[in-house]
Design a protein around this motif. Sequence first.
Motif, short mmCIF file in Angstrom:
data_model
loop_
_atom_site.label_atom_id
_atom_site.label_comp_id
_atom_site.label_asym_id
_atom_site.label_seq_id
_atom_site.Cartn_x
_atom_site.Cartn_y
_atom_site.Cartn_z
N ARG A 1 -68.37 13.06 -41.65
CA ARG A 1 -66.95 13.42 -41.78
C ARG A 1 -66.72 14.48 -42.84
O ARG A 1 -66.09 15.50 -42.58
N HIS B 1 -65.82 14.80 -35.87
CA HIS B 1 -64.68 13.95 -35.52
C HIS B 1 -65.13 12.57 -35.08
O HIS B 1 -64.46 11.57 -35.32
N ARG B 2 -66.33 12.50 -34.46
CA ARG B 2 -66.74 11.27 -33.78
C ARG B 2 -68.26 11.13 -33.83
O ARG B 2 -68.99 12.10 -33.80
N ILE C 1 -64.48 6.95 -34.62
CA ILE C 1 -63.67 8.14 -34.85
C ILE C 1 -63.59 8.32 -36.37
O ILE C 1 -63.16 7.41 -37.09
N HIS D 1 -62.07 11.07 -38.08
CA HIS D 1 -60.78 11.65 -38.51
C HIS D 1 -60.09 12.21 -37.29
O HIS D 1 -60.69 12.38 -36.23
N ASP D 2 -58.82 12.51 -37.44
CA ASP D 2 -58.05 13.09 -36.35
C ASP D 2 -57.54 14.50 -36.68
O ASP D 2 -56.61 14.98 -36.06
#
Length: 186
Positions: free
Chosen positions: A125, A131-132, A178, A180-181
């Motif tokens: 991250r 992101h994933r 996940i 972060h978005d």
Amino acid sequence: MIIPPEMLSGGALLRLVSIDDAEALHSAYMANREYLTPWEPRRPDSFFTVEAQAERIGEQLKQFMERRVVPWVFENDGTIIGTATLSGMAFGPFCSAYLGYWVAADQQNRGLASAGVASVCHAARDIIGLHRIEATTLLDNAPSQRVLEKNGFELIGMAPRYLHINGEWRDHRLFQRILHDGPPSS
């Protein structure tokens, strides 16, 4: 990309693999060959040589420079006791990678795998910008499933005959986390 080593709560160091690790990695695989057999693809005898490990590390480091793989080792008192790898790294709108890891048989139940996966997720991250992360386990690998669940991975499905493990196509549970978005990193 600079990924600093991290001392884990279980007492081991998680650091990037080095070309100088070929002999120690060979020793780790030899000591854990029987233990790893049910969980890994069948490996030819040539895999279990110092030369093969040096070649493998060289390829991983090349792919690391290309931002396709991040190969770590777990080290305790100068002895390699496992590995963790982010592979298949993709950026742009996908921004994802696959996680694989193992910890030596004599190092089980010390929290090393959980601490290592937490460290890998942090680097994925905050340093790599993913992101994933996706990870898979054999259906009956409850210890690895617990490691993933402790680290915020969620079960997203089951893939029939997903990987050729120990001589046969085996079903796997699919997990993802996940991270972060935010928008994709470049």
